[in-house]
Design a protein around this motif. Structure first.
Motif, mmCIF file in Angstrom:
data_model
loop_
_atom_site.group_PDB
_atom_site.id
_atom_site.type_symbol
_atom_site.label_atom_id
_atom_site.label_comp_id
_atom_site.label_asym_id
_atom_site.label_seq_id
_atom_site.Cartn_x
_atom_site.Cartn_y
_atom_site.Cartn_z
ATOM 1 N N GLU A 1 -4.464 13.279 -4.058
ATOM 2 C CA GLU A 1 -4.084 14.189 -5.129
ATOM 3 C C GLU A 1 -2.569 14.060 -5.289
ATOM 4 O O GLU A 1 -1.822 14.214 -4.324
ATOM 5 C CB GLU A 1 -4.458 15.622 -4.747
ATOM 6 N N ILE A 2 -2.146 13.776 -6.501
ATOM 7 C CA ILE A 2 -0.739 13.500 -6.763
ATOM 8 C C ILE A 2 -0.092 14.656 -7.514
ATOM 9 O O ILE A 2 -0.642 15.159 -8.487
ATOM 10 C CB ILE A 2 -0.608 12.205 -7.602
ATOM 11 N N ASP A 3 1.079 15.062 -7.075
ATOM 12 C CA ASP A 3 1.900 16.029 -7.791
ATOM 13 C C ASP A 3 2.670 15.234 -8.852
ATOM 14 O O ASP A 3 3.607 14.505 -8.513
ATOM 15 C CB ASP A 3 2.861 16.711 -6.816
ATOM 16 N N PRO A 4 2.284 15.342 -10.135
ATOM 17 C CA PRO A 4 2.906 14.512 -11.171
ATOM 18 C C PRO A 4 4.398 14.813 -11.381
ATOM 19 O O PRO A 4 5.122 13.974 -11.915
ATOM 20 C CB PRO A 4 2.099 14.825 -12.434
ATOM 21 N N GLN A 5 4.854 15.973 -10.947
ATOM 22 C CA GLN A 5 6.280 16.287 -11.039
ATOM 23 C C GLN A 5 7.076 15.553 -9.952
ATOM 24 O O GLN A 5 8.277 15.365 -10.092
ATOM 25 C CB GLN A 5 6.506 17.803 -10.890
ATOM 26 N N TRP A 6 6.401 15.162 -8.882
ATOM 27 C CA TRP A 6 7.087 14.550 -7.756
ATOM 28 C C TRP A 6 6.914 13.039 -7.705
ATOM 29 O O TRP A 6 7.832 12.308 -7.338
ATOM 30 C CB TRP A 6 6.605 15.197 -6.457
ATOM 31 N N TYR A 7 5.725 12.562 -8.046
ATOM 32 C CA TYR A 7 5.443 11.118 -7.951
ATOM 33 C C TYR A 7 5.393 10.496 -9.325
ATOM 34 O O TYR A 7 4.614 10.937 -10.158
ATOM 35 C CB TYR A 7 4.111 10.873 -7.221
ATOM 36 N N PRO A 8 6.173 9.512 -9.638
ATOM 37 C CA PRO A 8 7.182 8.847 -8.821
ATOM 38 C C PRO A 8 8.609 9.362 -9.040
ATOM 39 O O PRO A 8 9.497 9.040 -8.278
ATOM 40 C CB PRO A 8 7.090 7.395 -9.270
ATOM 41 N N VAL A 9 8.846 10.156 -10.084
ATOM 42 C CA VAL A 9 10.218 10.513 -10.471
ATOM 43 C C VAL A 9 10.945 11.306 -9.393
ATOM 44 O O VAL A 9 12.067 10.961 -9.003
ATOM 45 C CB VAL A 9 10.225 11.282 -11.815
ATOM 46 N N TRP B 1 0.840 -1.199 0.000
ATOM 47 C CA TRP B 1 0.000 0.000 0.000
ATOM 48 C C TRP B 1 0.873 1.247 0.000
ATOM 49 O O TRP B 1 0.643 2.181 -0.770
ATOM 50 C CB TRP B 1 -0.928 -0.001 1.216
ATOM 51 N N LEU B 2 1.889 1.274 0.850
ATOM 52 C CA LEU B 2 2.792 2.424 0.903
ATOM 53 C C LEU B 2 3.537 2.591 -0.420
ATOM 54 O O LEU B 2 3.668 3.708 -0.927
ATOM 55 C CB LEU B 2 3.791 2.278 2.060
ATOM 56 N N SER C 1 4.306 5.826 -5.060
ATOM 57 C CA SER C 1 4.634 5.742 -6.488
ATOM 58 C C SER C 1 3.613 6.536 -7.304
ATOM 59 O O SER C 1 3.710 6.601 -8.519
ATOM 60 C CB SER C 1 4.630 4.283 -6.961
ATOM 61 N N GLY C 2 2.623 7.091 -6.625
ATOM 62 C CA GLY C 2 1.606 7.889 -7.297
ATOM 63 C C GLY C 2 0.460 7.079 -7.855
ATOM 64 O O GLY C 2 -0.296 7.562 -8.709
ATOM 65 N N LYS C 3 0.275 5.854 -7.363
ATOM 66 C CA LYS C 3 -0.741 4.957 -7.914
ATOM 67 C C LYS C 3 -1.933 4.753 -6.981
ATOM 68 O O LYS C 3 -2.668 3.798 -7.136
ATOM 69 C CB LYS C 3 -0.110 3.611 -8.241
ATOM 70 N N ASN C 4 -2.120 5.646 -6.028
ATOM 71 C CA ASN C 4 -3.241 5.521 -5.105
ATOM 72 C C ASN C 4 -4.228 6.637 -5.411
ATOM 73 O O ASN C 4 -3.964 7.814 -5.135
ATOM 74 C CB ASN C 4 -2.752 5.605 -3.653
ATOM 75 N N ALA C 5 -5.355 6.275 -5.962
ATOM 76 C CA ALA C 5 -6.357 7.253 -6.401
ATOM 77 C C ALA C 5 -7.001 8.005 -5.240
ATOM 78 O O ALA C 5 -7.738 8.962 -5.469
ATOM 79 C CB ALA C 5 -7.436 6.550 -7.232
ATOM 80 N N GLN C 6 -6.734 7.616 -4.002
ATOM 81 C CA GLN C 6 -7.294 8.312 -2.845
ATOM 82 C C GLN C 6 -6.678 9.691 -2.653
ATOM 83 O O GLN C 6 -7.220 10.506 -1.923
ATOM 84 C CB GLN C 6 -7.047 7.511 -1.565
#
Length: 184
Positions: A76-84, A63-64, A69-74
């Motif tokens: 809001e993901i910063d696409p510049q940070w997750y996962p790179v 889960w972690l 890795s940016g794959k948890n839809a729960q």
């Protein structure tokens, strides 16, 4: 029609918490640290077996790993940070430890590296729990052990990518003390 914020079933992003916010990441890590402490206590008391504990740990790590890795839809993901970005930060901060955890070679794939980092995080939590418990200190009681707070801070910083200014909740600030003495 505009969103009113009461859209738990509409699938919009409006209720998602920003994963890169230190309060969110810290809360996630802190929650898992508490769960790991409870598992460790239950295992020591014979309430759960090693196999059950290993299965729970594997689920936690997965889960972690997926989350950071940016794959948890729960979240809001910063696409510049997750996962790179997070993977790059973990390479810099934990390169040697991650290489050891992955059998001697640093994982090239960002997701694999992040999952490996979560395994290192969990190992550090269990090591710190054991050390604090041997000292006779409650690791995550009303006032968490300083070692547990330091671990939480360190990992939160690595996963959000910047240094945090936290104060020890057991210490009163000078302002609070001045207020208390000034009111007498």
């Amino acid at each position: 029609m505009s969103c009113s914020g009461n859209c738990s079933s509409c699938g919009s992003d409006c209720q998602k918490q920003p994963l890169r916010h230190p309060n969110i990441t810290g809360a996630i890590l802190g929650q898992f640290m508490m769960e790991m402490a409870m598992r460790s206590q239950k295992n020591a008391a014979g309430e759960i077996t090693e196999d059950v504990m290993d299965d729970m740990d594997r689920k936690t790590m997965n889960w972690l790993g997926a989350t950071f890795s940016g794959k948890n839809a729960q979240f809001e993901i910063d696409p510049q940070w997750y996962p790179v970005g997070v993977a790059g930060n973990l390479r810099i901060k934990l390169g040697t430890e991650l290489a050891q955890a992955a059998g001697g070679k640093l994982p090239e794939d960002n997701a694999t590296l992040i999952y490996s980092a979560m395994a290192v995080f969990m190992a550090e939590v269990y090591d710190t729990l054991a050390m604090v418990t041997k000292k006779g200190v409650e690791p995550l009681g009303e006032v968490p052990a300083p070692e547990m707070l330091a671990l939480l801070k360190r990992w939160t910083e690595m996963l959000v990518g910047y240094e945090l200014q936290w104060r020890d909740p057991a210490q009163k600030t000078e302002d609070t003390e001045k207020e208390n003495t000034g009111n007498k």
